[in-house]
Motif scaffolding. Sequence first.
Motif, PDB file in Angstrom:
ATOM      1  N   THR A 129       6.026  -1.744  -2.026  1.00  0.00           N
ATOM      2  CA  THR A 129       4.766  -2.823  -2.728  1.00  0.00           C
ATOM      3  C   THR A 129       4.862  -3.634  -3.032  1.00  0.00           C
ATOM      4  OG1 THR A 129       3.021  -1.038  -2.635  1.00  0.00           O
ATOM      5  CG2 THR A 129       2.127  -2.877  -2.287  1.00  0.00           C
ATOM      6  N   LEU A 130       5.082  -4.930  -2.152  1.00  0.00           N
ATOM      7  CA  LEU A 130       4.946  -5.956  -2.560  1.00  0.00           C
ATOM      8  C   LEU A 130       3.806  -6.896  -2.808  1.00  0.00           C
ATOM      9  CD1 LEU A 130       7.202  -8.329  -2.915  1.00  0.00           C
ATOM     10  CD2 LEU A 130       6.936  -8.577  -0.738  1.00  0.00           C
ATOM     11  N   SER A 131       3.411  -6.953  -3.985  1.00  0.00           N
ATOM     12  CA  SER A 131       2.494  -7.544  -4.032  1.00  0.00           C
ATOM     13  C   SER A 131       3.020  -9.440  -4.762  1.00  0.00           C
ATOM     14  CB  SER A 131       1.955  -7.889  -5.680  1.00  0.00           C
ATOM     15  OG  SER A 131       0.071  -7.940  -5.554  1.00  0.00           O
ATOM     16  N   GLY A 132       2.908 -10.879  -3.975  1.00  0.00           N
ATOM     17  CA  GLY A 132       3.942 -12.019  -4.768  1.00  0.00           C
ATOM     18  C   GLY A 132       5.267 -12.108  -4.928  1.00  0.00           C
ATOM     19  N   ASN A 133       5.785 -12.085  -5.136  1.00  0.00           N
ATOM     20  CA  ASN A 133       7.203 -11.829  -6.849  1.00  0.00           C
ATOM     21  C   ASN A 133       7.476 -10.008  -7.116  1.00  0.00           C
ATOM     22  OD1 ASN A 133       7.925 -14.013  -5.166  1.00  0.00           O
ATOM     23  ND2 ASN A 133       7.798 -15.729  -7.210  1.00  0.00           N
ATOM     24  N   ARG A 134       6.432  -9.367  -7.140  1.00  0.00           N
ATOM     25  CA  ARG A 134       7.182  -7.941  -8.006  1.00  0.00           C
ATOM     26  C   ARG A 134       6.904  -7.356  -6.981  1.00  0.00           C
ATOM     27  NH1 ARG A 134       8.214  -8.868 -12.257  1.00  0.00           N
ATOM     28  NH2 ARG A 134       6.740  -9.815 -13.878  1.00  0.00           N
ATOM     29  N   LEU A 135       7.414  -6.149  -6.844  1.00  0.00           N
ATOM     30  CA  LEU A 135       8.116  -5.062  -5.620  1.00  0.00           C
ATOM     31  C   LEU A 135       7.809  -3.914  -6.813  1.00  0.00           C
ATOM     32  CD1 LEU A 135       8.725  -4.074  -2.769  1.00  0.00           C
ATOM     33  CD2 LEU A 135      11.403  -4.434  -4.137  1.00  0.00           C
ATOM     34  N   LYS A 136       7.236  -2.885  -6.146  1.00  0.00           N
ATOM     35  CA  LYS A 136       6.279  -1.724  -6.467  1.00  0.00           C
ATOM     36  C   LYS A 136       7.576  -0.803  -6.029  1.00  0.00           C
ATOM     37  CE  LYS A 136       3.626   1.408  -7.879  1.00  0.00           C
ATOM     38  NZ  LYS A 136       2.077   2.408  -8.601  1.00  0.00           N
ATOM     39  N   THR A 137       8.378   0.087  -6.243  1.00  0.00           N
ATOM     40  CA  THR A 137       9.209   1.209  -5.054  1.00  0.00           C
ATOM     41  C   THR A 137       8.465   2.525  -5.812  1.00  0.00           C
ATOM     42  OG1 THR A 137      11.403   0.969  -6.699  1.00  0.00           O
ATOM     43  CG2 THR A 137      11.204  -0.410  -4.609  1.00  0.00           C
TER      44      THR A 137
END
Length: 130
Positions: free
Chosen positions: A103-111
Amino acid sequence: MKPYICRALFRTALVVAALGAGGACAFAQEAGGIWMRDDGAARIEFSPCGPALCAVIVWLKSPTSKAHVGQQVFFDMTRADQNSWTGKAFNPEDGKTYSGKMTLSGNRLKTSGCVLGGLICKNVTWRRAG
């Protein structure tokens, strides 16, 4: 001005306003590029692989890791909605492949790499590098 002209101008203004407001919200975020793990241990690069996204390791802090540069760690990641993807995640530490989500939120990516239909997941957060 004639009433029917005023109504036509008003309707045109409403349509233009609605298209402008809706267009700003409709853009999907893109996950391509280089990402650094939040603990600074690795960098991966997402790029297209056929109709999906894949990621390979492009840098490692520790040369003693079981992982190695050039190793593919995410593959077949297809867009689930505007800011999330599903596919497969490979964990170099245990040599196993898991169902993957990101999931992408701005400049953060949670894998996430998950087993048992998503009941047990290991999450990692990445930040866009550069």
